[in-house]
Design a protein around this motif. Sequence first.
Motif, short mmCIF file in Angstrom:
data_model
loop_
_atom_site.label_atom_id
_atom_site.label_comp_id
_atom_site.label_asym_id
_atom_site.label_seq_id
_atom_site.Cartn_x
_atom_site.Cartn_y
_atom_site.Cartn_z
N VAL A 69 0.84 -1.20 0.00
CA VAL A 69 0.00 0.00 0.00
C VAL A 69 0.88 1.25 0.00
CG1 VAL A 69 -1.80 1.26 1.24
CG2 VAL A 69 -1.86 -1.23 1.15
N ASP A 70 1.95 1.23 0.79
CA ASP A 70 2.85 2.39 0.84
C ASP A 70 3.58 2.57 -0.49
OD1 ASP A 70 3.84 4.62 2.38
OD2 ASP A 70 5.78 3.61 2.29
N TRP A 71 4.00 1.48 -1.12
CA TRP A 71 4.63 1.57 -2.44
C TRP A 71 3.67 2.22 -3.43
CZ3 TRP A 71 9.38 1.23 -4.35
CH2 TRP A 71 10.37 0.59 -3.60
N LYS A 75 4.32 5.62 -5.58
CA LYS A 75 4.28 5.59 -7.05
C LYS A 75 3.23 6.57 -7.57
CE LYS A 75 5.47 0.66 -7.29
NZ LYS A 75 4.99 -0.66 -7.77
N PHE A 76 2.05 6.62 -6.92
CA PHE A 76 1.01 7.56 -7.29
C PHE A 76 1.54 8.99 -7.24
CE2 PHE A 76 -2.15 10.61 -5.79
CZ PHE A 76 -3.11 10.54 -6.80
N ASN A 77 2.28 9.32 -6.18
CA ASN A 77 2.83 10.66 -6.04
C ASN A 77 3.75 11.02 -7.21
OD1 ASN A 77 1.46 11.12 -3.66
ND2 ASN A 77 3.20 10.61 -2.35
N ALA A 112 8.30 7.15 -5.15
CA ALA A 112 9.00 5.94 -5.60
C ALA A 112 8.91 5.87 -7.12
CB ALA A 112 8.40 4.70 -4.97
N ALA A 113 10.03 6.05 -7.78
CA ALA A 113 10.09 5.97 -9.24
C ALA A 113 10.37 4.53 -9.64
CB ALA A 113 11.15 6.92 -9.78
N HIS A 114 9.40 3.66 -9.38
CA HIS A 114 9.48 2.24 -9.69
C HIS A 114 8.22 1.87 -10.47
CE1 HIS A 114 12.92 1.38 -7.04
NE2 HIS A 114 12.40 2.33 -6.29
N THR A 132 -2.42 2.24 -10.16
CA THR A 132 -1.18 1.81 -9.53
C THR A 132 -1.34 0.40 -9.00
OG1 THR A 132 -0.95 4.09 -8.74
CG2 THR A 132 0.60 2.49 -7.87
N ILE A 133 -0.31 -0.42 -9.20
CA ILE A 133 -0.28 -1.75 -8.59
C ILE A 133 1.07 -1.94 -7.89
CG2 ILE A 133 -1.88 -2.71 -10.29
CD1 ILE A 133 0.50 -4.24 -11.52
N SER A 134 1.09 -2.90 -6.97
CA SER A 134 2.33 -3.24 -6.29
C SER A 134 2.28 -4.72 -5.92
CB SER A 134 2.49 -2.40 -5.02
OG SER A 134 3.65 -2.79 -4.31
N GLY A 135 3.43 -5.36 -6.07
CA GLY A 135 3.53 -6.76 -5.68
C GLY A 135 4.44 -7.59 -6.55
N LEU A 136 4.69 -7.13 -7.76
CA LEU A 136 5.53 -7.85 -8.72
C LEU A 136 6.84 -7.09 -8.90
CD1 LEU A 136 2.71 -8.42 -11.37
CD2 LEU A 136 3.55 -10.08 -9.69
#
Length: 154
Positions: A69-71, A75-77, A112-114, A132-136
Motif C-alpha cells: 500500500v505504501d509503495w 508511485k502515485f505521487n 517511488a520511481a518504480h 497503480t499496482i504493487s507486488g511484482l
Amino acid sequence: MGLKEDIDRISQQEQALVFSEFTENTAFKLGTSLRRLAENGAWSLTIDIRDFSRPLFYAATPGTTPENVDWMRRKFNVVKHFHKSSYRVGLETRLKETTLEARSGLPVADYAAHGGGFPLRVAGAGVIGCVTISGLPQRQDHETVVEALCQMLD
C-alpha cells in the motif's frame, strides 16, 4: 533493449493509452481486469485506481502487506507530480545517473520511481489520475498495468 529504447516505448504507451472518458464504472472495469490478471497469475497484488481528488477502486489479493500500500502511495505521487508512468520516471532518472531527490527535491519517503504507476489520460482533458499496482518486480508491475489498459482500450 536499452534504457533509451525503454523510455521511448513507455512514452509511446502513455500517448496511445487514452480514454475518451473515465468514470467510476471505467475504474471498476479496469480494477476487476487487473484483479483477474492477478488471480490468473497467482500473484500477490494490490491495486489502486484514483483520479487526483479521490479513490475510485482498491483491491488486494492474498499475500499482500501494508508495504504494498505504501509503495502504491509513493508511485502515485510520482505520476501525479510528473504526469508520466512511475517506471518511465525511474528509467529517466537512472539514465541521467541521479535520484528523484537530487533531480527534483522529492523525498524517497513520499516518492517511488518504480514500475506500477501509470497515468490515466482522457482525450481533451489530459492526465486526470493514476492506476497503480504493487507486488511484482517493477517491470512486470508496469507491463501488467499496460496489458490491462490495452485490453480495455482495444
